[in-house]
Scaffold this active site. Structure first.
Site, PDB file in Angstrom:
ATOM      1  N   ASP A   1      -6.593   1.701   9.183  1.00  0.00           N
ATOM      2  CA  ASP A   1      -7.270   1.170   9.723  1.00  0.00           C
ATOM      3  C   ASP A   1      -7.597   0.753  11.249  1.00  0.00           C
ATOM      4  OD1 ASP A   1      -6.908  -1.559   9.220  1.00  0.00           O
ATOM      5  OD2 ASP A   1      -5.457  -2.923   9.718  1.00  0.00           O
ATOM      6  N   GLY A   2      -8.808  -0.441  10.528  1.00  0.00           N
ATOM      7  CA  GLY A   2      -9.232  -0.381  12.399  1.00  0.00           C
ATOM      8  C   GLY A   2     -11.014   0.688  12.206  1.00  0.00           C
TER       9      GLY A   2
ATOM     10  N   GLY B   1     -13.287  -0.531  10.977  1.00  0.00           N
ATOM     11  CA  GLY B   1     -14.665  -2.168  11.422  1.00  0.00           C
ATOM     12  C   GLY B   1     -14.566  -2.798  12.648  1.00  0.00           C
TER      13      GLY B   1
ATOM     14  N   HIS C   1     -16.860   3.511   9.322  1.00  0.00           N
ATOM     15  CA  HIS C   1     -15.598   3.700   8.266  1.00  0.00           C
ATOM     16  C   HIS C   1     -16.359   5.433   8.245  1.00  0.00           C
ATOM     17  CE1 HIS C   1     -14.415   0.578   6.542  1.00  0.00           C
ATOM     18  NE2 HIS C   1     -15.678  -0.099   5.714  1.00  0.00           N
TER      19      HIS C   1
ATOM     20  N   SER D   1      -7.858  -0.318  -1.043  1.00  0.00           N
ATOM     21  CA  SER D   1      -6.813  -0.818  -1.423  1.00  0.00           C
ATOM     22  C   SER D   1      -7.239  -2.175  -2.910  1.00  0.00           C
ATOM     23  CB  SER D   1      -5.942  -1.644  -0.743  1.00  0.00           C
ATOM     24  OG  SER D   1      -6.836  -2.878  -0.418  1.00  0.00           O
TER      25      SER D   1
ATOM     26  N   ASN E   1      -9.830  -4.317  -1.361  1.00  0.00           N
ATOM     27  CA  ASN E   1     -10.610  -4.340  -1.063  1.00  0.00           C
ATOM     28  C   ASN E   1     -12.039  -4.147  -1.236  1.00  0.00           C
ATOM     29  OD1 ASN E   1      -9.406  -1.039   1.203  1.00  0.00           O
ATOM     30  ND2 ASN E   1      -9.531  -3.565   1.325  1.00  0.00           N
TER      31      ASN E   1
ATOM     32  N   ARG F   1       0.545   3.928  10.726  1.00  0.00           N
ATOM     33  CA  ARG F   1      -0.551   2.581  10.485  1.00  0.00           C
ATOM     34  C   ARG F   1      -1.081   2.557  11.771  1.00  0.00           C
ATOM     35  NH1 ARG F   1      -1.289  -2.764   7.550  1.00  0.00           N
ATOM     36  NH2 ARG F   1      -3.635  -3.372   8.242  1.00  0.00           N
TER      37      ARG F   1
END
Ligand code: FPP
Length: 253
Positions: free
Chosen positions: A18-19, A21, A35, A63, A66, A186
């Site tokens: 995650d992260g 963005g 990305h 996911s 998403n 995570r």
């Protein structure tokens, strides 16, 4: 930095990446740039896992939820995934890495499905490590699907209600034959499971780091593994009962 104990490595690491963005936003770049940078972290973590001898690595690449993102972002993510798979084939073959996937992959664009299945086929004989990509994956959807499949088997007379046990149910999941994750990492500091491997993570150790995924490279990964090695995994036993911390018996074949 302290050294990792090679005898106490997790057998299976799962990661919520995650992260991307936020990483881009901090630099005034668009989300896609995040990305793209995130793919470099994917390479680094796959390489490090293989070097260390971690046998199973599951990455939450896309996911079920998403699909709600803007079309442009979805299309670009799919394109990045397609290129990643094509670009990494040689490295996977050279390093004995087998590719697998979990999720509703039939929802992915045809082109991505083709590359995915070709890569899975070409790497199927590899034995050193299995890289599992969670694509269009949702933990609740996985459980629903497995219940449906079980009921179909009951209708066909292949299974009886009494035969349904935890072990039996686990064989109906996408992850049949894969040990449950020992460690979940995570990135980007959110304290959520986000519908990832719900059934499989009942006893998984969780490591949450504020580091954003594009910044999560080898050093950060080693820190997470060191932290894992300091934990006592009890699986419901008392600390005294656990003389040698052992891994949960998770391989349901
Ligand atoms: C989360 O960042 C990341 C994703 C939704 C996708 C992860 C994808 C990659 C790392 C690249 C493609 C993957 C592979 C395996 C080639 P976010 O966009 O949710 O970040 P934010 O929460 O900061 O907005």
């Amino acid at each position: 930095m302290e050294r990792l104990n090679p005898d106490k490595l997790p057998q299976h690491v799962a990661i919520i990446m995650d992260g991307n963005g936020r990483w881009a936003k901090k630099r005034n770049l668009n989300r896609i740039a995040g990305h793209q940078k995130g793919i470099e972290s994917v390479r680094d973590v796959v390489r490090t896992s293989r070097e260390l001898g971690i046998k199973w690595l599951t990455l939450y690449a896309f996911s079920e939820e998403n699909w709600r993102r803007p079309k442009y972002e979805i299309d670009t993510l799919m394109d990045l995934l397609n290129r990643y798979l094509k670009g990494e084939l040689k490295e996977m073959l050279d390093n004995g890495i087998r590719l697998a996937c979990i999720g509703q992959t039939e929802k992915l664009p045809q082109e991505v499905q083709r590359t995915l299945w070709q890569t899975i086929e070409k790497t199927a004989h590899n034995k050193e490590m299995t890289l599992i990509l969670a694509l269009s994956y949702g933990g609740r959807q996985e459980i629903v699907q497995s219940v449906r499949n079980m009921l179909e088997d009951i209708e066909k007379g292949k299974l009886t209600v009494k035969q349904i046990t935890e072990e039996r149910l686990s064989k109906y999941l996408y992850t049949a034959g894969i040990p449950y994750p020992d460690l979940l990492i995570r990135t980007s500091g959110e304290y959520r499971i986000s519908n990832f491997l719900l059934w499989q993570m009942a006893y998984t150790e969780i490591f949450i780091t504020p580091t954003l995924w594009p910044d999560f490279r080898r050093e950060r990964y080693l820190e997470a593994l060191l932290d894992y090695q300091k934990r006592e995994r009890r699986f419901g036993y008392t600390g005294e009962q656990i003389i040698h911390p052992k891994q949960e018996k998770t391989q349901h074949k």
